[in-house]
Design a protein around this motif. Structure first.
Motif, PDB file in Angstrom:
ATOM      1  N   ASP A  82       2.168  15.825  17.498  1.00 34.70           N
ATOM      2  CA  ASP A  82       3.270  16.764  17.268  1.00 34.70           C
ATOM      3  C   ASP A  82       2.821  18.128  16.746  1.00 34.70           C
ATOM      4  OD1 ASP A  82       2.507  15.426  14.991  1.00 34.70           O
ATOM      5  OD2 ASP A  82       4.505  15.450  14.080  1.00 34.70           O
ATOM      6  N   TRP A  83       1.523  18.359  16.681  1.00 31.56           N
ATOM      7  CA  TRP A  83       1.019  19.678  16.272  1.00 31.56           C
ATOM      8  C   TRP A  83       0.567  20.438  17.517  1.00 31.56           C
ATOM      9  CZ3 TRP A  83      -1.436  21.423  11.236  1.00 31.56           C
ATOM     10  CH2 TRP A  83      -0.838  20.780  10.131  1.00 31.56           C
ATOM     11  N   ASN A  84       0.758  21.782  17.501  1.00 27.29           N
ATOM     12  CA  ASN A  84       0.332  22.590  18.642  1.00 27.29           C
ATOM     13  C   ASN A  84      -1.182  22.746  18.703  1.00 27.29           C
ATOM     14  OD1 ASN A  84       2.867  23.018  19.636  1.00 27.29           O
ATOM     15  ND2 ASN A  84       3.224  24.810  18.336  1.00 27.29           N
ATOM     16  N   TYR A  85      -1.771  23.027  17.565  1.00 24.78           N
ATOM     17  CA  TYR A  85      -3.232  23.225  17.490  1.00 24.78           C
ATOM     18  C   TYR A  85      -3.628  23.233  16.028  1.00 24.78           C
ATOM     19  CZ  TYR A  85      -2.262  28.036  16.047  1.00 24.78           C
ATOM     20  OH  TYR A  85      -1.828  29.133  15.365  1.00 24.78           O
ATOM     21  N   VAL A  86      -4.937  23.242  15.776  1.00 23.05           N
ATOM     22  CA  VAL A  86      -5.417  23.402  14.405  1.00 23.05           C
ATOM     23  C   VAL A  86      -6.710  24.234  14.452  1.00 23.05           C
ATOM     24  CG1 VAL A  86      -6.795  21.245  14.329  1.00 23.05           C
ATOM     25  CG2 VAL A  86      -5.805  22.132  12.231  1.00 23.05           C
ATOM     26  N   PHE A  87      -6.891  25.119  13.458  1.00 23.27           N
ATOM     27  CA  PHE A  87      -8.120  25.933  13.401  1.00 23.27           C
ATOM     28  C   PHE A  87      -9.305  25.095  12.934  1.00 23.27           C
ATOM     29  CE2 PHE A  87      -5.590  30.017  12.493  1.00 23.27           C
ATOM     30  CZ  PHE A  87      -5.626  30.366  13.826  1.00 23.27           C
ATOM     31  N   GLY A  88      -9.017  24.164  12.025  1.00 25.27           N
ATOM     32  CA  GLY A  88     -10.123  23.384  11.464  1.00 25.27           C
ATOM     33  C   GLY A  88      -9.602  22.215  10.671  1.00 25.27           C
ATOM     34  N   LEU A  89     -10.471  21.257  10.468  1.00 20.83           N
ATOM     35  CA  LEU A  89     -10.108  20.041   9.745  1.00 20.83           C
ATOM     36  C   LEU A  89     -11.373  19.609   9.009  1.00 20.83           C
ATOM     37  CD1 LEU A  89      -7.487  18.294   9.894  1.00 20.83           C
ATOM     38  CD2 LEU A  89      -8.666  16.866  11.569  1.00 20.83           C
ATOM     39  N   ALA A  90     -11.227  19.250   7.717  1.00 27.70           N
ATOM     40  CA  ALA A  90     -12.434  18.834   6.980  1.00 27.70           C
ATOM     41  C   ALA A  90     -12.106  17.655   6.086  1.00 27.70           C
ATOM     42  CB  ALA A  90     -12.956  20.000   6.151  1.00 27.70           C
ATOM     43  N   SER A  91     -13.096  16.800   5.873  1.00 27.77           N
ATOM     44  CA  SER A  91     -12.932  15.682   4.953  1.00 27.77           C
ATOM     45  C   SER A  91     -13.638  16.031   3.644  1.00 27.77           C
ATOM     46  CB  SER A  91     -13.542  14.419   5.556  1.00 27.77           C
ATOM     47  OG  SER A  91     -13.779  13.484   4.537  1.00 27.77           O
ATOM     48  N   TYR A  92     -12.860  16.054   2.541  1.00 32.44           N
ATOM     49  CA  TYR A  92     -13.420  16.345   1.223  1.00 32.44           C
ATOM     50  C   TYR A  92     -14.467  15.293   0.870  1.00 32.44           C
ATOM     51  CZ  TYR A  92      -9.525  19.459  -0.101  1.00 32.44           C
ATOM     52  OH  TYR A  92      -8.631  20.490  -0.191  1.00 32.44           O
ATOM     53  N   VAL A  93     -14.129  14.045   1.178  1.00 35.25           N
ATOM     54  CA  VAL A  93     -14.956  12.930   0.705  1.00 35.25           C
ATOM     55  C   VAL A  93     -16.238  12.789   1.526  1.00 35.25           C
ATOM     56  CG1 VAL A  93     -14.929  10.458   0.201  1.00 35.25           C
ATOM     57  CG2 VAL A  93     -12.829  11.794   0.005  1.00 35.25           C
ATOM     58  N   LYS A  94     -16.119  12.876   2.845  1.00 27.98           N
ATOM     59  CA  LYS A  94     -17.300  12.653   3.705  1.00 27.98           C
ATOM     60  C   LYS A  94     -18.110  13.928   3.902  1.00 27.98           C
ATOM     61  CE  LYS A  94     -16.030   8.373   4.823  1.00 27.98           C
ATOM     62  NZ  LYS A  94     -16.756   7.202   4.353  1.00 27.98           N
ATOM     63  N   ARG A  95     -17.542  15.061   3.513  1.00 31.28           N
ATOM     64  CA  ARG A  95     -18.203  16.367   3.651  1.00 31.28           C
ATOM     65  C   ARG A  95     -18.615  16.677   5.095  1.00 31.28           C
ATOM     66  NH1 ARG A  95     -20.669  13.893   0.034  1.00 31.28           N
ATOM     67  NH2 ARG A  95     -22.688  14.178   1.024  1.00 31.28           N
ATOM     68  N   VAL A  96     -17.678  16.392   6.000  1.00 35.03           N
ATOM     69  CA  VAL A  96     -17.848  16.817   7.387  1.00 35.03           C
ATOM     70  C   VAL A  96     -16.568  17.551   7.788  1.00 35.03           C
ATOM     71  CG1 VAL A  96     -19.409  14.941   8.039  1.00 35.03           C
ATOM     72  CG2 VAL A  96     -16.946  14.645   8.332  1.00 35.03           C
ATOM     73  N   GLY A  97     -16.693  18.428   8.758  1.00 35.25           N
ATOM     74  CA  GLY A  97     -15.514  19.164   9.197  1.00 35.25           C
ATOM     75  C   GLY A  97     -15.713  19.673  10.603  1.00 35.25           C
ATOM     76  N   VAL A  98     -14.618  20.072  11.235  1.00 30.89           N
ATOM     77  CA  VAL A  98     -14.719  20.652  12.567  1.00 30.89           C
ATOM     78  C   VAL A  98     -13.824  21.876  12.648  1.00 30.89           C
ATOM     79  CG1 VAL A  98     -12.946  19.081  13.515  1.00 30.89           C
ATOM     80  CG2 VAL A  98     -14.553  20.206  15.065  1.00 30.89           C
ATOM     81  N   SER A  99     -14.343  22.899  13.304  1.00 32.75           N
ATOM     82  CA  SER A  99     -13.576  24.111  13.550  1.00 32.75           C
ATOM     83  C   SER A  99     -13.747  24.432  15.038  1.00 32.75           C
ATOM     84  CB  SER A  99     -14.122  25.223  12.668  1.00 32.75           C
ATOM     85  OG  SER A  99     -13.421  26.395  12.932  1.00 32.75           O
ATOM     86  N   SER A 100     -13.028  25.428  15.510  1.00 34.92           N
ATOM     87  CA  SER A 100     -13.143  25.784  16.926  1.00 34.92           C
ATOM     88  C   SER A 100     -13.198  27.292  17.067  1.00 34.92           C
ATOM     89  CB  SER A 100     -11.932  25.243  17.686  1.00 34.92           C
ATOM     90  OG  SER A 100     -11.824  25.907  18.922  1.00 34.92           O
ATOM     91  N   ILE A 101     -13.974  27.728  18.048  1.00 28.07           N
ATOM     92  CA  ILE A 101     -14.083  29.171  18.289  1.00 28.07           C
ATOM     93  C   ILE A 101     -12.983  29.636  19.244  1.00 28.07           C
ATOM     94  CG2 ILE A 101     -15.638  29.039  20.329  1.00 28.07           C
ATOM     95  CD1 ILE A 101     -17.287  31.290  19.001  1.00 28.07           C
ATOM     96  N   TYR A 102     -12.280  28.674  19.864  1.00 23.69           N
ATOM     97  CA  TYR A 102     -11.354  28.957  20.966  1.00 23.69           C
ATOM     98  C   TYR A 102     -10.312  30.023  20.611  1.00 23.69           C
ATOM     99  CZ  TYR A 102      -7.829  28.286  24.578  1.00 23.69           C
ATOM    100  OH  TYR A 102      -6.927  28.496  25.577  1.00 23.69           O
ATOM    101  N   ARG A 103      -9.633  29.855  19.480  1.00 23.64           N
ATOM    102  CA  ARG A 103      -8.574  30.810  19.101  1.00 23.64           C
ATOM    103  C   ARG A 103      -9.112  31.949  18.239  1.00 23.64           C
ATOM    104  NH1 ARG A 103      -3.322  28.740  20.100  1.00 23.64           N
ATOM    105  NH2 ARG A 103      -3.626  26.687  21.024  1.00 23.64           N
ATOM    106  N   LEU A 104     -10.361  31.874  17.857  1.00 23.04           N
ATOM    107  CA  LEU A 104     -10.904  32.863  16.931  1.00 23.04           C
ATOM    108  C   LEU A 104     -11.660  33.954  17.695  1.00 23.04           C
ATOM    109  CD1 LEU A 104     -12.013  30.237  14.268  1.00 23.04           C
ATOM    110  CD2 LEU A 104      -9.872  31.488  14.347  1.00 23.04           C
ATOM    111  N   GLN A 105     -12.658  33.562  18.511  1.00 20.95           N
ATOM    112  CA  GLN A 105     -13.341  34.465  19.457  1.00 20.95           C
ATOM    113  C   GLN A 105     -13.833  35.755  18.821  1.00 20.95           C
ATOM    114  OE1 GLN A 105     -14.137  33.506  22.396  1.00 20.95           O
ATOM    115  NE2 GLN A 105     -12.760  31.804  22.762  1.00 20.95           N
ATOM    116  N   ASP A 106     -14.092  35.710  17.558  1.00 26.07           N
ATOM    117  CA  ASP A 106     -14.403  36.966  16.889  1.00 26.07           C
ATOM    118  C   ASP A 106     -15.146  36.591  15.616  1.00 26.07           C
ATOM    119  OD1 ASP A 106     -13.159  38.084  14.418  1.00 26.07           O
ATOM    120  OD2 ASP A 106     -12.271  39.597  15.714  1.00 26.07           O
TER     121      ASP A 106
END
Ligand SMILES: [Zn+2]
Ligand SMILES: [Zn+2]
Length: 281
Positions: free
Chosen positions: A158-182
């Motif tokens: 139900d979400w359109n998109y997300v810029f990034g997501l990170a786990s505090y506990v596992k210390r891993v995260g993902v971001s995307s360049i797709y909407r940022l491009q800069d």
């Protein structure tokens, strides 16, 4: 004996004063957040912020002699200009956290579940990237691992998109360049997500890299500067030369034509100017 204790106490107080001097000096440059408007992050998420004491009590991960490297992992296929932005992001993250930062070789996104939007945009399922590609894959000397995807991301149906997501506990995260491009946007989102991995919560004290964001407008409004409260947390954790960090951030902004960010950082650099250089009128 009493003299010794007094001298020790005095030295401790002097050190403390010296540290708080920098943060109290730059706190004059903090810009208070305005009352959140409909659609903005703080309007929809009633967050209270995280005090310095709360940060310390959260027992954040801290670098050790054997575990101190921040890793960035590109996922998918990147164009040459995007590759350049990835290299600059590595450079920026290394300066921002004053920790060695390594850009890994890109890995394939072929195994990640995706959906296709009506406009043809293909989005990867971000939590799958965390669970299947990242958790347990941080190199032994790594303190954090941030993946940067070439494709767009979504967190749940139900979400359109997300810029990034990170786990505090596992210390891993993902971001995307797709909407940022800069460069400016990617360094902003990357330092924000890695900040989360270092247990920094969203900032509600002032305009700050750690402000929550509901979209590009808010990301663009967030400065590439941590407010004095968030800088104090980061400094407590990583212990570096504040002035060296500021100078390196300013040089980065100058080299990459990030004038607005340069001007903001320069204000901190000038506030923290050693007293003998201040011209008195
Ligand atoms: Zn966040
Ligand atoms: Zn802050």
């Amino acid at each position: 004996m009493r003299t010794f204790i007094l001298i020790t106490t005095f030295l401790l107080l002097s050190c403390n004063n010296k540290k708080s001097g920098y943060f109290s000096a730059i706190s004059e440059n903090d810009i208070k957040l305005e009352t959140p408007k409909e659609g903005e992050w703080l309007y929809e998420h009633k967050e209270k912020g995280q005090s310095f004491e709360e940060y310390k009590n959260s027992h954040p991960i801290r670098p050790t002699a054997n575990k101190a490297v921040i890793y960035l992992m590109p996922i998918g296929d990147f164009t040459e200009p995007q590759q350049k932005i990835l290299n600059l992001t590595r450079e920026y993250v290394e300066i921002f956290f004053q920790q060695k930062t390594v850009l890994l070789k890109a890995v394939s996104d072929k195994t990640v579940p995706f959906r296709q939007r009506e406009d043809g945009n293909i989005q990867l399922l971000a939590p799958y990237v965390l669970d299947s590609l990242l958790i347990g894959k941080t190199p032994d000397d790594g303190i954090a691992l941030l993946a940067i995807s070439a494709k767009d991301l979504y967190p749940k149906s139900d979400w359109n998109y997300v810029f990034g997501l990170a786990s505090y506990v596992k210390r891993v995260g993902v971001s995307s360049i797709y909407r940022l491009q800069d460069t400016r946007r990617l360094i902003n989102v990357a330092s924000h997500e890695i900040g989360h991995m270092m247990s920094l919560h969203h900032c509600t004290f002032a305009k700050c890299t750690m402000n929550g964001s509901n979209g590009l407008a808010e990301t663009d409004a967030a400065p590439n500067r941590l407010c004095s409260a968030c800088q104090q947390k980061l400094y407590w954790n990583f212990t570096y030369d504040n002035r060296k960090r500021l100078k390196e951030l300013m040089d980065f902004c100058k080299e990459n034509a990030l004038e607005k960010d340069y001007d903001i950082l320069k204000l901190d650099y000038e506030k923290d100017r050693p007293s003998e250089f201040i011209r008195r009128s």
